[in-house]
Motif scaffolding. Structure first.
Motif, PDB file in Angstrom:
ATOM      1  N   MET A 222      14.274  -6.372  -5.520  1.00  0.00           N
ATOM      2  CA  MET A 222      14.179  -5.126  -6.240  1.00  0.00           C
ATOM      3  C   MET A 222      15.492  -4.360  -6.119  1.00  0.00           C
ATOM      4  SD  MET A 222      12.225  -1.732  -5.078  1.00  0.00           S
ATOM      5  CE  MET A 222      13.216  -1.881  -3.640  1.00  0.00           C
ATOM      6  N   SER A 223      16.544  -4.944  -6.579  1.00  0.00           N
ATOM      7  CA  SER A 223      17.845  -4.306  -6.522  1.00  0.00           C
ATOM      8  C   SER A 223      17.882  -3.091  -7.453  1.00  0.00           C
ATOM      9  CB  SER A 223      18.920  -5.314  -6.918  1.00  0.00           C
ATOM     10  OG  SER A 223      20.183  -4.781  -6.705  1.00  0.00           O
ATOM     11  N   SER A 224      18.539  -2.034  -6.984  1.00  0.00           N
ATOM     12  CA  SER A 224      18.655  -0.816  -7.782  1.00  0.00           C
ATOM     13  C   SER A 224      20.078  -0.281  -7.640  1.00  0.00           C
ATOM     14  CB  SER A 224      17.652   0.242  -7.298  1.00  0.00           C
ATOM     15  OG  SER A 224      18.068   0.772  -6.049  1.00  0.00           O
ATOM     16  N   ILE A 225      20.341   0.820  -8.303  1.00  0.00           N
ATOM     17  CA  ILE A 225      21.646   1.468  -8.168  1.00  0.00           C
ATOM     18  C   ILE A 225      21.902   1.845  -6.705  1.00  0.00           C
ATOM     19  CG2 ILE A 225      20.811   3.796  -8.688  1.00  0.00           C
ATOM     20  CD1 ILE A 225      23.486   4.152 -10.269  1.00  0.00           C
ATOM     21  N   PHE A 226      20.861   2.143  -5.952  1.00  0.00           N
ATOM     22  CA  PHE A 226      21.033   2.480  -4.545  1.00  0.00           C
ATOM     23  C   PHE A 226      21.496   1.267  -3.745  1.00  0.00           C
ATOM     24  CE2 PHE A 226      17.807   6.248  -4.589  1.00  0.00           C
ATOM     25  CZ  PHE A 226      18.695   6.989  -5.342  1.00  0.00           C
ATOM     26  N   THR A 227      21.011   0.083  -4.097  1.00  0.00           N
ATOM     27  CA  THR A 227      21.471  -1.149  -3.435  1.00  0.00           C
ATOM     28  C   THR A 227      22.964  -1.331  -3.669  1.00  0.00           C
ATOM     29  OG1 THR A 227      19.291  -2.146  -3.734  1.00  0.00           O
ATOM     30  CG2 THR A 227      21.128  -3.651  -3.278  1.00  0.00           C
ATOM     31  N   LYS A 228      23.423  -1.011  -4.873  1.00  0.00           N
ATOM     32  CA  LYS A 228      24.848  -1.123  -5.176  1.00  0.00           C
ATOM     33  C   LYS A 228      25.665  -0.128  -4.357  1.00  0.00           C
ATOM     34  CE  LYS A 228      24.118  -3.083  -9.713  1.00  0.00           C
ATOM     35  NZ  LYS A 228      24.325  -2.991 -11.137  1.00  0.00           N
ATOM     36  N   ILE A 229      25.121   1.050  -4.117  1.00  0.00           N
ATOM     37  CA  ILE A 229      25.795   2.035  -3.266  1.00  0.00           C
ATOM     38  C   ILE A 229      25.841   1.516  -1.824  1.00  0.00           C
ATOM     39  CG2 ILE A 229      25.585   4.336  -2.230  1.00  0.00           C
ATOM     40  CD1 ILE A 229      24.534   5.281  -5.012  1.00  0.00           C
ATOM     41  N   ILE A 230      24.723   1.019  -1.326  1.00  0.00           N
ATOM     42  CA  ILE A 230      24.650   0.487   0.039  1.00  0.00           C
ATOM     43  C   ILE A 230      25.669  -0.636   0.221  1.00  0.00           C
ATOM     44  CG2 ILE A 230      23.189  -0.818   1.645  1.00  0.00           C
ATOM     45  CD1 ILE A 230      20.779   0.736   0.274  1.00  0.00           C
ATOM     46  N   ASN A 231      25.775  -1.504  -0.775  1.00  0.00           N
ATOM     47  CA  ASN A 231      26.680  -2.660  -0.698  1.00  0.00           C
ATOM     48  C   ASN A 231      28.130  -2.316  -1.009  1.00  0.00           C
ATOM     49  OD1 ASN A 231      24.534  -4.317  -0.015  1.00  0.00           O
ATOM     50  ND2 ASN A 231      24.137  -4.920  -2.121  1.00  0.00           N
ATOM     51  N   GLY A 232      28.398  -1.055  -1.355  1.00  0.00           N
ATOM     52  CA  GLY A 232      29.763  -0.641  -1.662  1.00  0.00           C
ATOM     53  C   GLY A 232      30.253  -1.108  -3.023  1.00  0.00           C
ATOM     54  N   GLU A 233      29.325  -1.517  -3.888  1.00  0.00           N
ATOM     55  CA  GLU A 233      29.687  -1.994  -5.223  1.00  0.00           C
ATOM     56  C   GLU A 233      30.012  -0.856  -6.172  1.00  0.00           C
ATOM     57  OE1 GLU A 233      26.544  -4.607  -6.561  1.00  0.00           O
ATOM     58  OE2 GLU A 233      26.507  -5.616  -4.608  1.00  0.00           O
TER      59      GLU A 233
END
Length: 129
Positions: A1-12
């Motif tokens: 369940m990847s979201s925009i928050f996952t991208k923030i967490i991953n530094g993307e």
């Protein structure tokens, strides 16, 4: 369940981070209701806040409490409002919203459009409070 928050967490994608540890992260909302509007999230991908196990749930709120105190010290306000809505991004998150009046927490209000300089100034004032 990847979201925009996952991208923030991953530094993307970039975010104005306020605090971070191995399990949680806090950053300024990209579409804030008021200056200092901060989101606190678990790094674990989970949609519903009540699906966190009890220990994670308690630790998330403890982390949010520490962040809220820093926001309160940095942003002139009467108190920090708290909301868990969870409809806009499918990742558990807590809104910490500096309040001077009840209307400051109305999610129907027009969102602020802040400059990079304003975000950076708010970020630094919270981090250094």
């Amino acid at each position: 369940m990847s979201s925009i928050f996952t991208k923030i967490i991953n530094g993307e994608i970039p975010a104005y981070k306020i605090a971070e540890d191995d399990h949680f992260i806090a950053f300024l909302d990209a579409m804030p209701l008021v200056k200092g509007h901060t989101l606190v999230i678990p790094k674990k991908e989970i949609d519903l806040i009540f699906d966190l196990d009890s220990e994670e749930y308690k630790n998330l709120w403890s982390f949010a409490q520490d962040v809220a105190k820093k926001v309160k010290n940095a942003i002139p306000c009467v108190r920090i409002g708290v909301a868990v809505v969870g409809l806009e991004v499918p990742h558990a998150h807590i809104h910490l919203i500096p309040l001077n009046r009840v209307e400051d927490m109305n999610f129907k209000n027009e969102r602020l459009k802040l400059s990079v300089e304003e975000y950076t100034e708010i970020q630094n004032s919270i981090i250094n409070s």
